[in-house]
Write an enzyme that holds these catalytic residues in place. Structure first.
Site, PDB file in Angstrom:
ATOM      1  N   THR A  23      19.697 -10.569  -2.620  1.00 51.99           N
ATOM      2  CA  THR A  23      20.097 -11.970  -2.417  1.00 51.99           C
ATOM      3  C   THR A  23      20.542 -12.615  -3.713  1.00 51.99           C
ATOM      4  OG1 THR A  23      18.213 -11.972  -0.931  1.00 51.99           O
ATOM      5  CG2 THR A  23      19.342 -14.060  -1.203  1.00 51.99           C
TER       6      THR A  23
ATOM      7  N   GLY B  84       0.793  -1.219   0.000  1.00 55.90           N
ATOM      8  CA  GLY B  84       0.000   0.000   0.000  1.00 55.90           C
ATOM      9  C   GLY B  84       0.824   1.268   0.000  1.00 55.90           C
TER      10      GLY B  84
ATOM     11  N   ASP C 272      -3.775  -9.461  -2.516  1.00 56.55           N
ATOM     12  CA  ASP C 272      -2.886 -10.158  -1.577  1.00 56.55           C
ATOM     13  C   ASP C 272      -3.560 -11.465  -1.193  1.00 56.55           C
ATOM     14  OD1 ASP C 272      -0.466  -8.823   0.490  1.00 56.55           O
ATOM     15  OD2 ASP C 272      -1.230 -10.851   0.767  1.00 56.55           O
TER      16      ASP C 272
ATOM     17  N   TYR D 182      14.940 -19.084  -1.472  1.00 56.20           N
ATOM     18  CA  TYR D 182      14.250 -17.796  -1.671  1.00 56.20           C
ATOM     19  C   TYR D 182      15.030 -16.935  -2.676  1.00 56.20           C
ATOM     20  CZ  TYR D 182      13.607 -12.834  -0.926  1.00 56.20           C
ATOM     21  OH  TYR D 182      13.436 -11.494  -1.141  1.00 56.20           O
TER      22      TYR D 182
ATOM     23  N   PHE E  16      17.976  -3.973  -0.779  1.00 56.15           N
ATOM     24  CA  PHE E  16      18.913  -4.491   0.216  1.00 56.15           C
ATOM     25  C   PHE E  16      18.088  -4.813   1.467  1.00 56.15           C
ATOM     26  CE2 PHE E  16      23.149  -4.744  -1.586  1.00 56.15           C
ATOM     27  CZ  PHE E  16      22.794  -4.458  -2.884  1.00 56.15           C
TER      28      PHE E  16
ATOM     29  N   ARG F 256      25.233  -5.206   6.789  1.00 57.11           N
ATOM     30  CA  ARG F 256      24.194  -5.124   5.764  1.00 57.11           C
ATOM     31  C   ARG F 256      23.913  -3.675   5.409  1.00 57.11           C
ATOM     32  NH1 ARG F 256      25.340  -9.627   5.980  1.00 57.11           N
ATOM     33  NH2 ARG F 256      24.053 -11.525   5.977  1.00 57.11           N
TER      34      ARG F 256
ATOM     35  N   SER G 267      15.730  -8.768  -5.167  1.00 55.86           N
ATOM     36  CA  SER G 267      16.425  -8.727  -3.874  1.00 55.86           C
ATOM     37  C   SER G 267      17.929  -8.810  -4.078  1.00 55.86           C
ATOM     38  CB  SER G 267      15.964  -9.913  -3.008  1.00 55.86           C
ATOM     39  OG  SER G 267      16.826 -10.082  -1.923  1.00 55.86           O
TER      40      SER G 267
ATOM     41  N   GLU H 212      23.746 -20.691   9.187  1.00 54.62           N
ATOM     42  CA  GLU H 212      24.171 -21.299   7.915  1.00 54.62           C
ATOM     43  C   GLU H 212      23.672 -20.467   6.734  1.00 54.62           C
ATOM     44  OE1 GLU H 212      22.353 -24.937   6.813  1.00 54.62           O
ATOM     45  OE2 GLU H 212      23.644 -25.105   5.042  1.00 54.62           O
TER      46      GLU H 212
ATOM     47  N   LYS I 102      14.158 -15.538  -6.714  1.00 51.67           N
ATOM     48  CA  LYS I 102      14.286 -14.161  -7.216  1.00 51.67           C
ATOM     49  C   LYS I 102      15.191 -14.140  -8.450  1.00 51.67           C
ATOM     50  CE  LYS I 102      11.801 -11.793  -4.279  1.00 51.67           C
ATOM     51  NZ  LYS I 102      10.599 -11.061  -4.705  1.00 51.67           N
TER      52      LYS I 102
ATOM     53  N   PHE J 226      -2.843 -13.072   1.716  1.00 52.25           N
ATOM     54  CA  PHE J 226      -2.828 -13.117   3.190  1.00 52.25           C
ATOM     55  C   PHE J 226      -1.983 -14.253   3.774  1.00 52.25           C
ATOM     56  CE2 PHE J 226      -5.489  -9.672   4.002  1.00 52.25           C
ATOM     57  CZ  PHE J 226      -6.582  -9.695   3.158  1.00 52.25           C
TER      58      PHE J 226
HETATM   59  C1  WQD Z   1      20.677  -9.324   8.915  1.00 54.26           C
HETATM   60  C2  WQD Z   1      21.940  -9.522   9.751  1.00 54.26           C
HETATM   61  C3  WQD Z   1      22.379 -11.811  10.313  1.00 54.26           C
HETATM   62  C4  WQD Z   1      18.806 -12.282  12.790  1.00 54.26           C
HETATM   63  C5  WQD Z   1      17.241 -11.260   4.374  1.00 54.26           C
HETATM   64  C6  WQD Z   1      16.945 -11.823   3.025  1.00 54.26           C
HETATM   65  C7  WQD Z   1      17.122 -10.731   2.000  1.00 54.26           C
HETATM   66  C8  WQD Z   1      16.275  -9.549   2.339  1.00 54.26           C
HETATM   67  C9  WQD Z   1      16.586  -9.062   3.748  1.00 54.26           C
HETATM   68  C10 WQD Z   1      14.138  -9.482   1.144  1.00 54.26           C
HETATM   69  C11 WQD Z   1      22.768 -10.728   9.314  1.00 54.26           C
HETATM   70  C12 WQD Z   1      22.073 -10.993  11.561  1.00 54.26           C
HETATM   71  C13 WQD Z   1      19.794 -11.801  11.944  1.00 54.26           C
HETATM   72  C14 WQD Z   1      19.116 -12.536  14.143  1.00 54.26           C
HETATM   73  C15 WQD Z   1      21.372 -11.797  13.774  1.00 54.26           C
HETATM   74  N1  WQD Z   1      14.882  -9.840   2.251  1.00 54.26           N
HETATM   75  N2  WQD Z   1      21.040 -11.569  12.440  1.00 54.26           N
HETATM   76  N3  WQD Z   1      20.387 -12.287  14.590  1.00 54.26           N
HETATM   77  O1  WQD Z   1      19.649 -12.415   6.061  1.00 54.26           O
HETATM   78  O2  WQD Z   1      20.605 -10.093   5.518  1.00 54.26           O
HETATM   79  O3  WQD Z   1      18.568 -10.835   4.408  1.00 54.26           O
HETATM   80  O4  WQD Z   1      16.379 -10.163   4.616  1.00 54.26           O
HETATM   81  O5  WQD Z   1      14.503  -8.952   0.153  1.00 54.26           O
HETATM   82  O6  WQD Z   1      16.767 -11.226   0.736  1.00 54.26           O
HETATM   83  O7  WQD Z   1      17.846 -12.851   2.774  1.00 54.26           O
HETATM   84  O8  WQD Z   1      18.498 -10.294   6.844  1.00 54.26           O
HETATM   85  O9  WQD Z   1      17.699  -9.480   9.023  1.00 54.26           O
HETATM   86  O10 WQD Z   1      17.950 -12.001   8.672  1.00 54.26           O
HETATM   87  O11 WQD Z   1      19.988 -10.580   8.889  1.00 54.26           O
HETATM   88  O12 WQD Z   1      22.519 -11.575  14.216  1.00 54.26           O
HETATM   89  O13 WQD Z   1      18.280 -12.987  14.972  1.00 54.26           O
HETATM   90  O14 WQD Z   1      21.564  -9.770  11.093  1.00 54.26           O
HETATM   91  O15 WQD Z   1      23.442 -12.718  10.549  1.00 54.26           O
HETATM   92  O16 WQD Z   1      24.130 -10.398   9.484  1.00 54.26           O
HETATM   93  P1  WQD Z   1      19.446 -10.979   5.735  1.00 54.26           P
HETATM   94  P2  WQD Z   1      18.451 -10.620   8.405  1.00 54.26           P
END
Ligand code: WQD
Length: 351
Positions: A129, A14, A28, A153, A182, A235, A127, A298, A157, A30
């Site tokens: 990713t 939205g 959507d 995932y 990102f 990130r 993404s 992992e 993409k 849901f």
């Molecule tokens: C961020 C950082 C973790 C959880 C994912 C998707 C990506 C995008 C964004 C859609 C990393 C660390 C995380 C936790 C931690 N989504 N972490 N403790 O994995 O970068 O990306 O979301 O587009 O496509 O893959 O995001 O928020 O899971 O992790 O320390 O409980 O936080 O290791 O360094 P990520 P995230």
């Protein structure tokens, strides 16, 4: 922005419609957001409160071709913004078929329906990713994609991006922009709409916020032995409202003329570590966020941040919100909505 038709927004959050000046038709299924007692989208209802604009909404799954067909027949759709996809990395590794079916077949159904109705303008929510473990930083759109993708995932993409490349090569009528997000964080400044996954989430920011508000005990930092300044993962966090304006800029570019397909990074260009995000969140919101260090998750990547110059040069778009605003806006949403959009009688048909 005048537009001689509606924008179909799938997986509608939205934000876009409310800021785009377009008439929006939203759908959507849901699987990961709250449905109101009358079958409506709670998030979109709040968007209507914020904007004072009516949004036509359908509880439609892209796997339901008959329902999708009816929507296309009932509206004069000029362009499509496609958000709808399942996006939990961990879940995608547990249920690959669910992810391929939903993210790929859903996309194919949408593309076929667009073609059938002579609609070729598409903004696709991709993404970062797709880059996998980056060979060089900052990441530009020239970085190789697909090779080191570490999860299902991310592969969905990547496969959709390749599908769109092939489509635009085979038929010059297609006019497509893929936006590589990102790490989206933050919420609308009113605190009325924000991130409210109905499924178990794994992203960092919701964890930080729920620990701060007392819904969870402690943040687990997944690894502090990365080759980064403080050892924790880095990130490129980007405010969700900057993502929204990025989509509007992409729509404007599509309307200016045909070019086949283009890819743009939507990031700030700044790398932020887990510890930095936690400390910023604590300082900005005057809260404590206890944490514990656990081993790496992992498939996690050490460091990712964008070079956003191409989007700046070609879309006239640049992220404006600071990390402090991301933390403050997310916290406002959390404190005003401790239970997210959940209503007493709300239900979702999440898988
Ligand atoms: C961020 C950082 C973790 C959880 C994912 C998707 C990506 C995008 C964004 C859609 C990393 C660390 C995380 C936790 C931690 N989504 N972490 N403790 O994995 O970068 O990306 O979301 O587009 O496509 O893959 O995001 O928020 O899971 O992790 O320390 O409980 O936080 O290791 O360094 P990520 P995230």
């Amino acid at each position: 922005m005048a537009n001689n038709g509606s924008v179909l927004v799938t997986g509608a959050s939205g934000y876009i419609g409310s800021h785009s000046g377009y008439d929006v038709v939203a759908l959507d299924n849901f699987t990961n957001c709250v449905q109101g007692p009358n079958g409506e989208s709670v998030a979109l209802r709040r968007v209507e409160e914020i904007t004072g604009k009516k949004i036509v909404f359908y509880p439609c799954d892209l796997l339901d071709v008959d329902f999708l067909k009816k929507i296309f027949e009932q509206h004069n759709i000029a362009s499509v913004i496609h958000f709808a996809a399942m996006k939990a990395v961990g879940e995608s590794m547990q249920f690959p078929l669910l992810y391929y079916k939903n993210n790929l077949i859903g996309m194919i159904n949408l593309l076929e329906m667009m073609k059938e109705h002579n609609i070729f303008n598409l903004v696709f929510s991709s993404s970062c990713t797709v880059y996998g473990e980056p060979e060089k930083l900052p990441i530009t759109e020239e970085n190789e994609t697909g090779k080191n993708v570490t999860n299902v995932y991310g592969r969905t993409k990547y496969f959709v991006e390749e599908m769109l490349r092939d489509l635009s090569k085979a038929d010059e009528r297609w006019n497509i922009i893929a936006l590589r997000y990102f790490n989206p964080v933050g919420a609308h400044k009113t605190g009325k709409i924000g991130e409210d996954p109905t499924k178990p989430f794994t992203n960092l920011m919701p964890f930080i916020s729920q620990v701060a508000i007392g819904k969870k005990d402690i943040v687990t930092i997944l690894g502090d032995d990365y080759q980064t300044p403080d050892g924790t993962g880095v990130r490129d966090y980007i405010h969700v409202m900057d993502l929204a304006t990025g989509h509007v800029s992409a729509m404007n570019k599509l309307e200016k003329g045909k070019f086949g397909i283009k890819f743009y990074n939507l990031g700030t260009g700044k790398g932020v570590s887990v510890l930095q995000l936690i400390k910023t969140f604590e300082t900005v919101n005057k809260v404590k966020v206890p944490y514990v260090i656990l081993p790496r998750r992992e498939g996690d990547i050490c460091e990712m941040y964008a070079d956003p110059k191409l989007a700046e040069n070609e879309l006239g778009w640049k992220a404006k919100h600071t990390l402090e605003e991301m933390c403050a806006d997310f916290w406002l949403w959390q404190t005003l909505n401790p239970n997210g959009y959940k209503l007493d009688t709300a239900h979702t048909n999440g898988h």
